[in-house]
Design a protein around this motif. Structure first.
Motif, PDB file in Angstrom:
ATOM      1  N   THR A 112       0.838  -1.201   0.000  1.00  0.00           N
ATOM      2  CA  THR A 112       0.000   0.000   0.000  1.00  0.00           C
ATOM      3  C   THR A 112       0.871   1.249   0.000  1.00  0.00           C
ATOM      4  OG1 THR A 112      -1.743  -1.153   1.220  1.00  0.00           O
ATOM      5  CG2 THR A 112      -1.799   1.252   1.230  1.00  0.00           C
ATOM      6  N   ILE A 113       0.558   2.164  -0.878  1.00  0.00           N
ATOM      7  CA  ILE A 113       1.216   3.469  -0.893  1.00  0.00           C
ATOM      8  C   ILE A 113       0.308   4.422  -0.128  1.00  0.00           C
ATOM      9  CG2 ILE A 113       2.185   5.308  -2.322  1.00  0.00           C
ATOM     10  CD1 ILE A 113       3.572   2.581  -2.639  1.00  0.00           C
ATOM     11  N   VAL A 114       0.740   4.845   1.050  1.00  0.00           N
ATOM     12  CA  VAL A 114      -0.120   5.626   1.936  1.00  0.00           C
ATOM     13  C   VAL A 114       0.086   7.125   1.752  1.00  0.00           C
ATOM     14  CG1 VAL A 114      -0.724   6.076   4.352  1.00  0.00           C
ATOM     15  CG2 VAL A 114      -0.088   3.763   3.636  1.00  0.00           C
ATOM     16  N   THR A 115      -0.980   7.816   1.397  1.00  0.00           N
ATOM     17  CA  THR A 115      -1.044   9.281   1.338  1.00  0.00           C
ATOM     18  C   THR A 115       0.206   9.908   0.726  1.00  0.00           C
ATOM     19  OG1 THR A 115      -2.174   9.039   3.470  1.00  0.00           O
ATOM     20  CG2 THR A 115      -1.882  11.270   2.637  1.00  0.00           C
ATOM     21  N   PRO A 116       0.517   9.595  -0.516  1.00  0.00           N
ATOM     22  CA  PRO A 116       1.679  10.229  -1.149  1.00  0.00           C
ATOM     23  C   PRO A 116       1.431  11.718  -1.377  1.00  0.00           C
ATOM     24  CG  PRO A 116       0.400   9.048  -2.778  1.00  0.00           C
ATOM     25  CD  PRO A 116      -0.217   8.725  -1.447  1.00  0.00           C
ATOM     26  N   ILE A 117       2.493  12.473  -1.384  1.00  0.00           N
ATOM     27  CA  ILE A 117       2.427  13.911  -1.636  1.00  0.00           C
ATOM     28  C   ILE A 117       2.958  14.163  -3.042  1.00  0.00           C
ATOM     29  CG2 ILE A 117       3.269  16.183  -0.920  1.00  0.00           C
ATOM     30  CD1 ILE A 117       3.740  14.826   1.887  1.00  0.00           C
ATOM     31  N   PHE A 118       2.178  14.825  -3.865  1.00  0.00           N
ATOM     32  CA  PHE A 118       2.597  15.172  -5.223  1.00  0.00           C
ATOM     33  C   PHE A 118       2.727  16.687  -5.338  1.00  0.00           C
ATOM     34  CE2 PHE A 118       0.837  10.964  -5.926  1.00  0.00           C
ATOM     35  CZ  PHE A 118       1.651  10.433  -6.917  1.00  0.00           C
ATOM     36  N   VAL A 119       3.923  17.155  -5.677  1.00  0.00           N
ATOM     37  CA  VAL A 119       4.163  18.570  -5.930  1.00  0.00           C
ATOM     38  C   VAL A 119       3.958  18.801  -7.425  1.00  0.00           C
ATOM     39  CG1 VAL A 119       5.836  20.447  -5.819  1.00  0.00           C
ATOM     40  CG2 VAL A 119       5.808  18.700  -4.024  1.00  0.00           C
ATOM     41  N   VAL A 120       3.007  19.672  -7.761  1.00  0.00           N
ATOM     42  CA  VAL A 120       2.655  19.887  -9.162  1.00  0.00           C
ATOM     43  C   VAL A 120       2.576  21.386  -9.448  1.00  0.00           C
ATOM     44  CG1 VAL A 120       1.323  17.733  -9.129  1.00  0.00           C
ATOM     45  CG2 VAL A 120       0.128  19.924  -8.852  1.00  0.00           C
ATOM     46  N   GLY A 121       2.356  21.695 -10.703  1.00  0.00           N
ATOM     47  CA  GLY A 121       2.260  23.072 -11.174  1.00  0.00           C
ATOM     48  C   GLY A 121       2.807  23.120 -12.581  1.00  0.00           C
ATOM     49  N   ALA A 122       2.583  24.193 -13.268  1.00  0.00           N
ATOM     50  CA  ALA A 122       3.127  24.338 -14.620  1.00  0.00           C
ATOM     51  C   ALA A 122       4.649  24.263 -14.577  1.00  0.00           C
ATOM     52  CB  ALA A 122       2.679  25.666 -15.222  1.00  0.00           C
ATOM     53  N   GLU A 195      14.400  13.789  -8.152  1.00  0.00           N
ATOM     54  CA  GLU A 195      14.045  14.177  -9.526  1.00  0.00           C
ATOM     55  C   GLU A 195      12.574  13.876  -9.812  1.00  0.00           C
ATOM     56  OE1 GLU A 195      14.182  16.232 -11.923  1.00  0.00           O
ATOM     57  OE2 GLU A 195      16.375  16.057 -11.922  1.00  0.00           O
ATOM     58  N   GLU A 196      12.178  14.214 -11.020  1.00  0.00           N
ATOM     59  CA  GLU A 196      10.775  14.151 -11.419  1.00  0.00           C
ATOM     60  C   GLU A 196      10.312  12.729 -11.723  1.00  0.00           C
ATOM     61  OE1 GLU A 196       9.811  16.861 -14.515  1.00  0.00           O
ATOM     62  OE2 GLU A 196      10.631  18.587 -13.456  1.00  0.00           O
ATOM     63  N   CYS A 197       9.050  12.492 -11.435  1.00  0.00           N
ATOM     64  CA  CYS A 197       8.445  11.177 -11.680  1.00  0.00           C
ATOM     65  C   CYS A 197       8.533  10.760 -13.141  1.00  0.00           C
ATOM     66  CB  CYS A 197       6.979  11.207 -11.261  1.00  0.00           C
ATOM     67  SG  CYS A 197       6.696  11.675  -9.538  1.00  0.00           S
ATOM     68  N   ILE A 198       8.646  11.735 -14.035  1.00  0.00           N
ATOM     69  CA  ILE A 198       8.640  11.411 -15.469  1.00  0.00           C
ATOM     70  C   ILE A 198       9.776  10.468 -15.857  1.00  0.00           C
ATOM     71  CG2 ILE A 198       7.305  13.355 -16.315  1.00  0.00           C
ATOM     72  CD1 ILE A 198      11.023  13.540 -16.596  1.00  0.00           C
ATOM     73  N   PHE A 250       6.033   8.941   0.537  1.00  0.00           N
ATOM     74  CA  PHE A 250       6.647   9.448  -0.690  1.00  0.00           C
ATOM     75  C   PHE A 250       6.286  10.920  -0.876  1.00  0.00           C
ATOM     76  CE2 PHE A 250       6.677   4.930  -2.157  1.00  0.00           C
ATOM     77  CZ  PHE A 250       8.018   4.855  -2.496  1.00  0.00           C
ATOM     78  N   VAL A 251       7.283  11.724  -1.246  1.00  0.00           N
ATOM     79  CA  VAL A 251       7.038  13.071  -1.747  1.00  0.00           C
ATOM     80  C   VAL A 251       7.567  13.083  -3.174  1.00  0.00           C
ATOM     81  CG1 VAL A 251       9.198  14.001  -0.737  1.00  0.00           C
ATOM     82  CG2 VAL A 251       7.343  15.547  -1.423  1.00  0.00           C
ATOM     83  N   LEU A 252       6.678  13.317  -4.117  1.00  0.00           N
ATOM     84  CA  LEU A 252       6.942  13.131  -5.542  1.00  0.00           C
ATOM     85  C   LEU A 252       6.635  14.424  -6.274  1.00  0.00           C
ATOM     86  CD1 LEU A 252       4.960   9.793  -5.516  1.00  0.00           C
ATOM     87  CD2 LEU A 252       7.457   9.956  -5.571  1.00  0.00           C
ATOM     88  N   LYS A 253       7.182  14.564  -7.463  1.00  0.00           N
ATOM     89  CA  LYS A 253       6.900  15.814  -8.174  1.00  0.00           C
ATOM     90  C   LYS A 253       7.101  15.676  -9.667  1.00  0.00           C
ATOM     91  CE  LYS A 253      10.494  18.506  -9.879  1.00  0.00           C
ATOM     92  NZ  LYS A 253      10.502  19.612 -10.861  1.00  0.00           N
ATOM     93  N   ALA A 254       6.322  16.425 -10.409  1.00  0.00           N
ATOM     94  CA  ALA A 254       6.514  16.600 -11.849  1.00  0.00           C
ATOM     95  C   ALA A 254       5.485  17.594 -12.357  1.00  0.00           C
ATOM     96  CB  ALA A 254       6.380  15.287 -12.608  1.00  0.00           C
ATOM     97  N   PRO A 255       5.915  18.627 -13.062  1.00  0.00           N
ATOM     98  CA  PRO A 255       4.933  19.489 -13.726  1.00  0.00           C
ATOM     99  C   PRO A 255       3.996  18.698 -14.634  1.00  0.00           C
ATOM    100  CG  PRO A 255       7.085  20.530 -13.731  1.00  0.00           C
ATOM    101  CD  PRO A 255       7.294  19.140 -13.212  1.00  0.00           C
ATOM    102  N   ALA A 256       4.514  17.627 -15.252  1.00  0.00           N
ATOM    103  CA  ALA A 256       3.707  16.856 -16.202  1.00  0.00           C
ATOM    104  C   ALA A 256       2.550  16.117 -15.549  1.00  0.00           C
ATOM    105  CB  ALA A 256       4.595  15.872 -16.968  1.00  0.00           C
ATOM    106  N   HIS A 257       2.486  16.078 -14.201  1.00  0.00           N
ATOM    107  CA  HIS A 257       1.290  15.544 -13.543  1.00  0.00           C
ATOM    108  C   HIS A 257       0.104  16.497 -13.697  1.00  0.00           C
ATOM    109  CE1 HIS A 257       3.412  12.278 -11.735  1.00  0.00           C
ATOM    110  NE2 HIS A 257       4.055  12.988 -10.830  1.00  0.00           N
TER     111      HIS A 257
END
Length: 410
Positions: A112-122, A195-198, A250-257
């Motif tokens: 189980t991946i519990v409550t991941p944080i995704f940092v997004v934006g243009a 780095e980015e999830c991409i 997890f704290v994850l990020k990608a503008p492409a999200h």
């Protein structure tokens, strides 16, 4: 205002470009972007295996559209075709290796991946700055570039394998840096940086990131019609592969999200979305500069006006899709949580702003953490690798039109 112009080529870039051009003259088919050739290189003796054939069928349409757009519209140089083809082979190898790892231990999919944080934006809204600060929190886990590129190796890697994998990934980063050092000015990258999830999500050839690397209008139009939920299900399996029983998130990020948040939240239903916002004129101009620098690695024919129009159209679409996803997230029964953050606030007071964000995320945020943030910023000062300068006019854009089409930051 003078339009953006391609930076002078490094000696290394000139040498590699000459070698690629000579190789193509000697063998005109050598750098051809051909799916069958790429699969044969990537799969080697396993090409006829049922599992590999299933993956090939699964990605056939995406890879066809991707390569057709690159060939017909990409304006790739000989070196660009060489780099582009190499990345396709690596992505196929990654997809095969992922499939093999998941079949080897089916229990991975029970994690189980519990409550991941995704940092997004243009693009260019401060996602990297925030992500790398949050990665310093002892309860959060950010994935480094090498882990995202080779998750099947990173999972449970010994110290020796970890070192070897980082060195291998770094060689690829170093090669790009030598070819186009301006890329590091726009976005610092290294094998062992968060780095980015991409980097982990491109193996199914359904990703927005390549649109900044090459001129791919046909591929971009195709992306607009695609359901990204299968891509996020695959990414969830990658995270499960890397999950460890240490109690962190997890704290994850990608503008492409950003344009695919609806799909993301169907897979990660309890995710926290941290959405960064910046003045639209600065966002579009900086994004256009990013596209121009990255595309100049693969092409000798980079049209800044075409890039400006592409970026503006893309970010208008992204804003619309993110707004629709936000509306869905507010519906009764939704588990998702949405937090907004200003780029200007983050850049002006990065430590205080990130501490407040941690508190909003119910994470411990004390003086020791603030010192860690401050030390990181001291060693990673803005512009340490060069100043990134840009204006909308360099890309044929009018600030008034940008504001009219995108509006003010949310």
């Amino acid at each position: 205002m003078t339009l953006w112009r391609t930076p002078s080529r490094t000696t290394e870039a000139q040498r590699l470009a000459a070698e690629a051009a000579q190789a193509e003259r000697s063998d005109p088919g050598r750098l051809r972007l051909d799916a069958n050739t790429f699969w044969a290189k990537a799969a080697a003796d396993d090409l006829d295996a049922p599992a590999v054939q299933a993956l090939r069928a699964e990605s056939r349409e995406a890879l066809r559209v991707y390569l057709d757009s690159a060939v017909q519209e990409g304006r790739l140089s000989a070196l660009g075709r060489q780099l582009f083809g190499g990345s396709v082979v690596e992505r196929i190898r990654a997809r095969i290796a992922l499939d093999r790892a998941l079949r080897h231990d089916p229990r991975v999919r029970e994690r189980t991946i519990v409550t991941p944080i995704f940092v997004v934006g243009a693009w260019r809204t401060g996602t990297t700055l925030l992500h790398r600060l949050l990665a310093l929190h002892p309860r959060l886990r950010a994935l480094q570039a090498w882990e995202l590129s080779m998750p099947w190796q990173a999972a449970g890697a010994t110290a020796d394998l970890r070192t070897q994998s980082i060195e291998r990934a770094q060689r690829g980063h170093d090669r790009l840096r030598r070819i186009n050092p301006e890329m590091m000015v726009v976005h610092e990258f290294s094998a062992n940086l968060p780095e980015e999830c991409i980097l982990a999500m491109g193996s199914d050839f359904r990703s927005w990131f390549p649109t900044c690397q090459a001129r791919l209008p046909g591929y971009q139009r195709w992306l607009e019609s695609q359901d990204f939920e299968p891509s996020y299900r695959l990414y969830r399996d990658i995270l499960r592969l890397l999950q460890e029983p240490d109690g962190w998130r997890f704290v994850l990020k990608a503008p492409a999200h950003t344009p695919e948040l609806a799909s993301l939240l169907r897979v990660f239903a309890d995710a926290v979305i941290v959405h960064l916002h910046r003045d639209p004129v600065s966002t579009v101009a900086s994004s256009a500069s990013l596209f121009a620098v990255y595309r100049s690695t693969y092409s000798d024919d980079v049209d800044p006006v075409d890039i400006g129009r592409t970026v503006l159209d893309q970010l208008v679409l992204w804003r619309q899709r993110a707004a629709a996803a936000r509306a869905q997230a507010r519906a009764p029964g939704s588990q998702a949580r949405w937090l907004d953050l200003s780029y200007d606030e983050l850049v002006a007071e990065p430590v205080a702003t990130t501490i407040r964000l941690c508190q909003s995320l119910d994470l411990e945020a004390d003086a020791a953490l603030a010192r860690r943030f401050a030390e990181h910023l001291e060693h990673n000062r803005q512009h340490k690798l060069g100043r990134h300068r840009y204006t909308p006019e360099q890309f044929g854009l009018d600030p008034g039109e940008i504001r009219e089409r995108i509006g003010d930051p949310d």
